[in-house]
Design a protein around this motif. Structure first.
Motif, mmCIF file in Angstrom:
data_model
loop_
_atom_site.group_PDB
_atom_site.id
_atom_site.type_symbol
_atom_site.label_atom_id
_atom_site.label_comp_id
_atom_site.label_asym_id
_atom_site.label_seq_id
_atom_site.Cartn_x
_atom_site.Cartn_y
_atom_site.Cartn_z
ATOM 1 N N LEU A 185 43.532 41.794 24.573
ATOM 2 C CA LEU A 185 43.343 42.867 23.842
ATOM 3 C C LEU A 185 44.926 43.252 23.111
ATOM 4 O O LEU A 185 44.915 44.004 22.170
ATOM 5 C CB LEU A 185 43.329 44.069 24.730
ATOM 6 C CG LEU A 185 41.644 44.352 25.374
ATOM 7 C CD1 LEU A 185 41.634 45.153 26.726
ATOM 8 C CD2 LEU A 185 40.775 44.846 24.096
ATOM 9 N N CYS A 230 33.927 40.640 28.894
ATOM 10 C CA CYS A 230 34.773 39.813 28.461
ATOM 11 C C CYS A 230 35.091 38.932 29.432
ATOM 12 O O CYS A 230 36.292 38.745 30.144
ATOM 13 C CB CYS A 230 36.340 40.593 28.259
ATOM 14 S SG CYS A 230 37.338 39.630 27.494
ATOM 15 N N PRO A 253 33.730 34.986 26.321
ATOM 16 C CA PRO A 253 33.405 36.424 26.277
ATOM 17 C C PRO A 253 32.639 36.813 25.476
ATOM 18 O O PRO A 253 32.125 36.345 24.231
ATOM 19 C CB PRO A 253 34.960 37.009 25.744
ATOM 20 C CG PRO A 253 35.371 35.517 25.180
ATOM 21 C CD PRO A 253 34.868 34.493 26.110
ATOM 22 N N CYS A 288 32.045 38.589 22.685
ATOM 23 C CA CYS A 288 32.640 39.619 21.789
ATOM 24 C C CYS A 288 31.626 40.166 20.715
ATOM 25 O O CYS A 288 31.913 41.521 20.388
ATOM 26 C CB CYS A 288 33.686 38.789 20.909
ATOM 27 S SG CYS A 288 34.883 37.909 21.812
ATOM 28 N N CYS A 331 30.890 43.565 22.479
ATOM 29 C CA CYS A 331 31.809 44.180 22.969
ATOM 30 C C CYS A 331 32.008 45.391 22.306
ATOM 31 O O CYS A 331 32.215 45.222 21.088
ATOM 32 C CB CYS A 331 33.262 43.435 23.084
ATOM 33 S SG CYS A 331 34.567 44.063 23.468
ATOM 34 N N ASN A 360 35.489 45.325 20.154
ATOM 35 C CA ASN A 360 35.834 44.258 19.197
ATOM 36 C C ASN A 360 36.522 44.344 18.250
ATOM 37 O O ASN A 360 37.205 43.770 17.500
ATOM 38 C CB ASN A 360 34.470 43.167 19.080
ATOM 39 C CG ASN A 360 33.365 44.037 18.126
ATOM 40 O OD1 ASN A 360 33.742 44.902 17.588
ATOM 41 N ND2 ASN A 360 32.361 43.276 18.182
ATOM 42 N N CYS A 412 40.348 44.554 18.916
ATOM 43 C CA CYS A 412 40.840 43.463 19.856
ATOM 44 C C CYS A 412 41.321 42.249 18.848
ATOM 45 O O CYS A 412 40.684 41.660 18.136
ATOM 46 C CB CYS A 412 39.697 43.157 20.692
ATOM 47 S SG CYS A 412 40.206 41.438 21.596
ATOM 48 N N ALA A 434 39.112 39.134 19.289
ATOM 49 C CA ALA A 434 37.641 39.175 19.125
ATOM 50 C C ALA A 434 37.497 37.667 18.412
ATOM 51 O O ALA A 434 37.738 37.399 17.427
ATOM 52 C CB ALA A 434 37.356 40.346 18.334
HETATM 53 S S1 SF4 Z 1 36.247 41.378 21.396
HETATM 54 FE FE1 SF4 Z 1 38.163 41.140 22.948
HETATM 55 S S2 SF4 Z 1 37.753 42.608 24.675
HETATM 56 FE FE2 SF4 Z 1 35.982 42.339 23.542
HETATM 57 S S3 SF4 Z 1 34.892 40.591 24.676
HETATM 58 FE FE3 SF4 Z 1 36.085 39.834 22.893
HETATM 59 S S4 SF4 Z 1 37.854 39.027 23.665
HETATM 60 FE FE4 SF4 Z 1 37.391 40.615 25.060
#
Ligand code: SF4
Length: 284
Positions: free
Chosen positions: A155, A194, A199, A201, A204, A207, A210, A213
């Motif tokens: 993050l 994650c 992950p 993404c 998420c 994202n 992040c 991402a």
């Molecule tokens: S966007 Fe970032 S926090 Fe979300 S799953 Fe992907 S790597 Fe993890």
């Protein structure tokens, strides 16, 4: 100490959104009081909360508090732990030892300071902060486990690598009243979205905030195998040359055999056999 490249406010806003995504984030070790949480957290080292939750009901049915566990024979405690946990001898020794110390020094109660907790057998900074945060709502730091470490890096909340320095970075980013939930929310997000290897993404909810991402999606995966083109191109040429050579040799053998039969110098070698011999050995 490197805290982050992101503004503090953005990290706090991302955390606020993660709290909304995981409103049920909580400590998953079953317990009904601080003593049970302390024992369960010590037992959770190098294993899962699920396995600990399978053995603690039996453990606490027999030894429900510090005074009773302090008197328990260590081999009996270890034998019970062995049903579900590894390192059962060491863990049995630790929880009986900590129960004895609780009785001797704290009247059988769990102390409320990190300094007093880390003096108990098997209790480190991480375990102490779990107890202080979850049981008393007064953590003296952020619990940094494998999920918290991975997510705080992805993050962009820290570039630190070691748990102790990551903890300092997170404590600088968030106010003390959030320290307990920062850890719990990151653990839930790490378990549900994650993932370490791949992950999710696309699914998420943060994202857009992040920096990792989609870039982290291939972490831990092997690159696709590439065959060298030179081998593919060279193979047919070599094969053709070999076939051509073998055919020439076989033809020569056949012709020589025919001549030999005509002259009567090789009367015992039939033309067919000679040809076959020539093909197999490559010698005329
Ligand atoms: S966007 Fe970032 S926090 Fe979300 S799953 Fe992907 S790597 Fe993890």
């Amino acid at each position: 100490m490197t805290v982050t490249n992101q503004p503090r406010a953005l990290a706090q806003e991302t955390f606020r959104r993660l709290r909304v995504i995981h409103p049920d984030a909580h400590c998953e070790l079953d317990h009904v009081n601080p003593f049970q949480l302390l024992v369960a957290t010590v037992l959770s080292a190098q294993t899962t909360d699920v396995l600990v939750n399978q053995i603690t009901p039996k453990l606490f049915a027999r030894w429900p508090d510090a005074p009773s566990l302090a008197k328990a024979p260590i081999p009996e405690v270890a034998a019970l732990l062995r049903e579900r946990l590894g390192m059962f001898n060491q863990k049995g020794k630790n929880i009986v030892g900590l129960a004895k110390k609780l009785v001797e020094k704290h009247g059988g109660e769990v102390p409320r300071t990190l300094a007093a907790l880390v003096e108990l057998p098997g209790v480190g900074r991480k375990t102490a902060n779990v107890v202080l945060g979850v049981a008393f709502g007064r953590p003296e730091g952020v619990v940094v486990d494998t999920h918290v470490q991975r997510l705080s890096q992805r993050l962009g909340w820290t570039t630190e690598q070691k748990p102790e320095t990551i903890e300092k970075a997170l404590c600088a980013l968030f106010p003390p009243e959030d320290w307990n939930m920062v850890s719990l929310v990151l653990i839930f997000h790490g378990r549900r979205v994650c993932f370490a290897r791949k992950p999710a993404c696309a699914a998420c909810g943060v994202n857009d905030a992040c920096p990792s991402a989609f870039a982290a999606e291939n972490v831990g995966r092997k690159p696709p195998r590439k065959r060298p083109t030179v081998v593919i191109e060279a193979a047919p040429k070599k094969k053709a040359a070999t076939t051509k050579g073998a055919t020439k040799k076989a033809a020569a053998t056949k012709a020589a055999a025919k001549v030999a039969v005509k002259k009567g110098s090789a009367t015992r070698i039939a033309p067919k056999k000679a040809a076959a011999k020539g093909k197999g050995s490559g010698r005329a």
